[in-house]
Design an enzyme around this catalytic site. Structure first.
Site, PDB file in Angstrom:
ATOM      1  N   ASP A 173      -8.130   4.058  -6.101  1.00 17.07           N
ATOM      2  CA  ASP A 173      -7.205   4.267  -4.936  1.00 17.07           C
ATOM      3  C   ASP A 173      -7.552   5.417  -4.237  1.00 17.07           C
ATOM      4  O   ASP A 173      -7.360   6.472  -4.728  1.00 17.07           O
ATOM      5  CB  ASP A 173      -5.945   3.988  -5.292  1.00 17.07           C
ATOM      6  CG  ASP A 173      -5.517   2.471  -5.574  1.00 17.07           C
ATOM      7  OD1 ASP A 173      -6.526   1.591  -5.907  1.00 17.07           O
ATOM      8  OD2 ASP A 173      -4.442   2.044  -5.578  1.00 17.07           O
ATOM      9  N   GLY A 212     -11.381  -6.607  -4.442  1.00 18.85           N
ATOM     10  CA  GLY A 212     -10.595  -5.588  -4.315  1.00 18.85           C
ATOM     11  C   GLY A 212     -10.527  -4.645  -5.440  1.00 18.85           C
ATOM     12  O   GLY A 212      -9.517  -4.296  -5.880  1.00 18.85           O
ATOM     13  N   ASP A 223      -7.916  -8.679  -6.042  1.00 16.58           N
ATOM     14  CA  ASP A 223      -7.658  -7.366  -6.804  1.00 16.58           C
ATOM     15  C   ASP A 223      -7.672  -7.746  -8.469  1.00 16.58           C
ATOM     16  O   ASP A 223      -6.721  -8.303  -8.881  1.00 16.58           O
ATOM     17  CB  ASP A 223      -6.416  -6.680  -6.451  1.00 16.58           C
ATOM     18  CG  ASP A 223      -6.329  -5.312  -6.645  1.00 16.58           C
ATOM     19  OD1 ASP A 223      -7.401  -4.588  -7.026  1.00 16.58           O
ATOM     20  OD2 ASP A 223      -5.380  -4.562  -6.455  1.00 16.58           O
TER      21      ASP A 223
HETATM   22  C1  GAL Z   1      -4.596  -1.460  -6.469  1.00 15.07           C
HETATM   23  C2  GAL Z   1      -5.210  -1.547  -5.270  1.00 15.07           C
HETATM   24  C3  GAL Z   1      -4.175  -1.281  -4.173  1.00 15.07           C
HETATM   25  C4  GAL Z   1      -3.234  -2.204  -4.038  1.00 15.07           C
HETATM   26  C5  GAL Z   1      -2.382  -2.387  -5.326  1.00 15.07           C
HETATM   27  C6  GAL Z   1      -1.549  -3.553  -5.332  1.00 15.07           C
HETATM   28  O1  GAL Z   1      -5.088  -2.106  -7.709  1.00 15.07           O
HETATM   29  O2  GAL Z   1      -6.340  -0.816  -5.524  1.00 15.07           O
HETATM   30  O3  GAL Z   1      -5.169  -1.084  -3.048  1.00 15.07           O
HETATM   31  O4  GAL Z   1      -3.761  -3.422  -3.497  1.00 15.07           O
HETATM   32  O5  GAL Z   1      -3.461  -2.678  -6.058  1.00 15.07           O
HETATM   33  O6  GAL Z   1      -0.668  -3.669  -6.372  1.00 15.07           O
END
Ligand code: GAL
Length: 661
Positions: A460, A437, A398
């Site tokens: 998200d 991600g 991510d």
């Molecule tokens: C965001 C992501 C979420 C989750 C989160 C964790 O960037 O879109 O799905 O993984 O980080 O901190």
């Protein structure tokens, strides 16, 4: 003229100033003065008064504005003018403070009619002025729309927006209060006879540990066999698990067999030993949407146990930990460690694998993750090695923390750290599904080149219908990028018990109709299906929603044909071709811009049924076709030229259409 300028100046410095014209008492009211209304609806963040949606100063094309509302697309601000307003004036533009330049459009509507539209705009454009007469208008709506480029990061500023009115202006709810209807079950119970639900194709690499099984519903005890397995693999007749290490590349025609006292089922599938894995979209669970950073060993074990008991036989098999598992420090040798919430990481992964399930982990290319934990920056090789030795089968990588290393948001720059991790994963002897991600604009244009198996196309998701549709309904823009082993990822499923806003464990805010639509659309999109709920507390409705093998077969269809969309008056029709030449078609009652102009109307529209129709010619089908209801698993009949149906508010009719010979 001078007087007007002076008057304008006085009014600018004193909000809500009143002045007399003739015999009526007029006043100026600023949009930002109406306060942060809970009634304003926005698909990302909340509207900010006198600040951008990020909380930074309102700034458009280099100019900072003191007054305004920092919104986003899609957003809706609905106001009751009591027919007493004369006009509204101001400016609208895309905020400068945004890494990306998506297209958006501002609109002002009065009593359902468009009074002003900005035309399509993007960051860097000069703001557009408006001065709109509101005479006789009861309700006015400020709307910001997406413009179909698939970029969902539009920071939209309403600037210096000022009404001239004789009365107060009152925000009103812009979406209807949901009428709670009962959750209803559509999927028939599985038969007692064996029914093998594996997808028709499975990919793995030679020399790496192999773990897959015969996913079969039907009463136990059951025995399993498989003919034609690649050399090096064998099947356990009691569990149906296929393990070992494949020795040679090739496409192996395998016949899976499951037998119980009621009967036997056989399914011919292909195991492809080669470079590609995840030949159908990964299906499983991820800890984030329910537990966020509070994930721990017992929650993950619960998820694994319930998946094994109730979902595995339908194809669900990944158990993925999202952010929040990482210890604060690495070992002396630089290895990443789990924190105290995971006292026995190896034990946990062994437990997951012992159930025939796969294990997923989360990290970031940055020094830290989105949640502020340690990321993989400059430790890519050692992390890939550690995960391989721990039995990791899936990595969600991510972006977040990488922006502290690299502020530039060029596609090439964003791609670089993903390629670094790809190379690291290629050095280990393990099949690890690689999830890019990060919902970067246009990620679908480079995700494959960066070596991803899937890439988040969006920000998200949350369990709000306007968010689900804002995300789901633009996925046709990127649909052509999906292929076996390469998937657009419109984010995880928001059904069951969820946790966002964090700490507020609740049943999904989506209605039953909305949940059927969500799962149907994600299946047509060939989306990775990751349940985000508290698995230990899954109700019958959610379980039923997730165990329809005909619906799942659409998601898992082996040709991964791109989804297409047709807009109609009352909704949207989405479809994709399936391996056998038939089509999966979803007739959805969706209007991403739907606005409630009054509560009574809102209730009426929710009770209505909507006419939707698919012309078979759009699918390339001539004449007659067989139509099957996928949720009910029933043939509806043979239809000539088209199929018409009625669909509930925000609901779906999900069908399979097969040309009659
Ligand atoms: C965001 C992501 C979420 C989750 C989160 C964790 O960037 O879109 O799905 O993984 O980080 O901190």
């Amino acid at each position: 003229m001078r007087t007007n300028i002076l008057l304008g100046f006085i009014l600018l410095i004193s909000f809500n100033s009143s002045f007399a014209t003739g015999n009526s008492h007029l006043k100026y009211v600023w949009l930002d003065q109406l306060g942060q209304s809970a009634y304003y609806v926005q698909d990302w963040g909340t509207p900010q008064m006198n600040k951008s949606v990020l909380g930074t100063p309102l700034k458009v094309k280099g100019v900072v504005y003191k007054h305004g509302v920092g919104a986003h697309s899609i957003s809706r601000i609905l106001l009751d003018l009591n027919s007493k307003a004369l006009s509204v004036s101001g400016l609208a533009g895309a905020d400068d403070n945004n890494l990306f330049a998506g297209h958006l459009q501002f609109k002002i509507l009065g009593d359902k009619k468009i009074l002003w539209r900005s035309g399509i705009m993007k960051k860097g454009d000069a703001p557009k002025k408006f001065n709109v007469s509101l005479s006789g208008i009861r309700e006015v709506l400020f709307l910001v729309e997406e413009c179909g480029d698939g970029i969902m990061y539009d920071h939209a500023d309403w600037l210096n927006v000022r009404f001239i009115t004789k009365d107060k202006i009152v925000p009103i709810p812009a979406v209807p209060k949901t009428i709670q209807k009962e959750k209803y079950i559509l999927t028939p119970a599985a038969s007692e006879n064996p029914c093998i639900n594996n997808p028709l194709v499975y990919g793995a690499r030679k020399g790496n540990p192999f773990l897959w099984g015969v996913m079969t519903t039907g009463i136990r005890p059951m025995t399993f066999s498989a003919s034609g397995l690649p050399e090096g693999l064998s099947i356990d007749p009691n569990s149906g698990l296929i393990t070992g290490v494949a020795l040679k590349d090739g496409n192996y025609k395998v016949v899976l067999t499951a037998t119980n006292k009621k009967g036997i089922d056989k399914k011919a599938i292909t195991i492809k030993i080669g470079k590609d894995i995840a030949l159908t979209p990964p299906m499983g669970w991820n800890s984030w949407n329910c537990w966020a950073l509070a994930v721990d060993d017992s929650k993950v074990r619960d998820a694994a146990r319930v998946m094994h008991q109730k979902l595995y036989n339908y194809g669900w098999n990944y158990v993925n930990i999202d952010d929040g598992w990482e210890a604060a420090n690495r070992t002396k040798n630089g290895e990443i460690l789990a924190n105290e919430k995971f006292p026995d990481f190896r034990g946990l992964t062994d437990y997951i694998h012992s159930l025939g399930l796969k294990f997923g982990i989360y990290s970031s290319p940055g020094p830290t993750t989105c949640g502020g934990y340690i990321g993989s920056y400059q430790h890519e090789d050692i992390d890939a090695k550690t995960w391989a030795s721990q039995g990791v089968d899936y990595l969600k990588y991510d972006y977040c923390g990488y922006s502290s290393v690299q502020r530039n948001s060029e596609e090439k720059t964003i791609q670089e750290p993903y390629i670094t991790m790809r190379k690291a994963l290629d050095k280990v002897n393990r099949d690890i599904v690689y999830c890019i991600g990060y919902g970067a604009p246009n990620v679908w244009k480079w995700g494959e080149e960066a070596g991803g198996n899937q890439w988040r196309t969006t920000r998200d998701i949350t369990d709000e219908w306007n968010v689900v549709t804002a995300i789901g309904c633009f996925q046709d823009v990127c649909a052509k990028s999906s292929a076996p082993g390469k998937y657009n990822d419109p984010d995880m499923l928001v059904v069951g018990t969820l946790g966002k806003p964090w700490g507020n464990i609740h049943d999904s805010y989506l209605t039953a109709d909305e949940q059927y639509s969500h799962i149907s659309l994600w299946s047509i999109l060939s989306a990775p299906l990751l349940i985000g709920c508290d698995m230990a507390n899954m109700d019958d409705f959610t379980l039923n929603l997730l165990t329809n093998n005909e619906v799942i077969a659409v998601d898992q269809d082996s040709i991964v044909s791109p989804a297409k969309k047709i807009l109609t008056r009352d909704g949207q029709i989405w479809y994709k071709k399936l391996y056998d030449g038939s089509y999966a078609v979803g007739l959805f009652q969706i209007d991403p811009y739907y606005i409630l102009w009054n509560q009574k109307e809102g209730e009426k529209v929710q009770r209505c049924l909507y006419d939707l129709k698919i012309d078979f010619s759009a699918l390339g089908i001539k004449g007659k076709a067989k139509v099957r209801d996928l949720w009910r698993q029933q043939d509806i009949g043979i239809f000539d030229g088209c199929y018409k149906t009625k669909v509930p508010y925000h609901g779906v009719r999900f069908i399979k259409v097969t040309q009659e010979k």
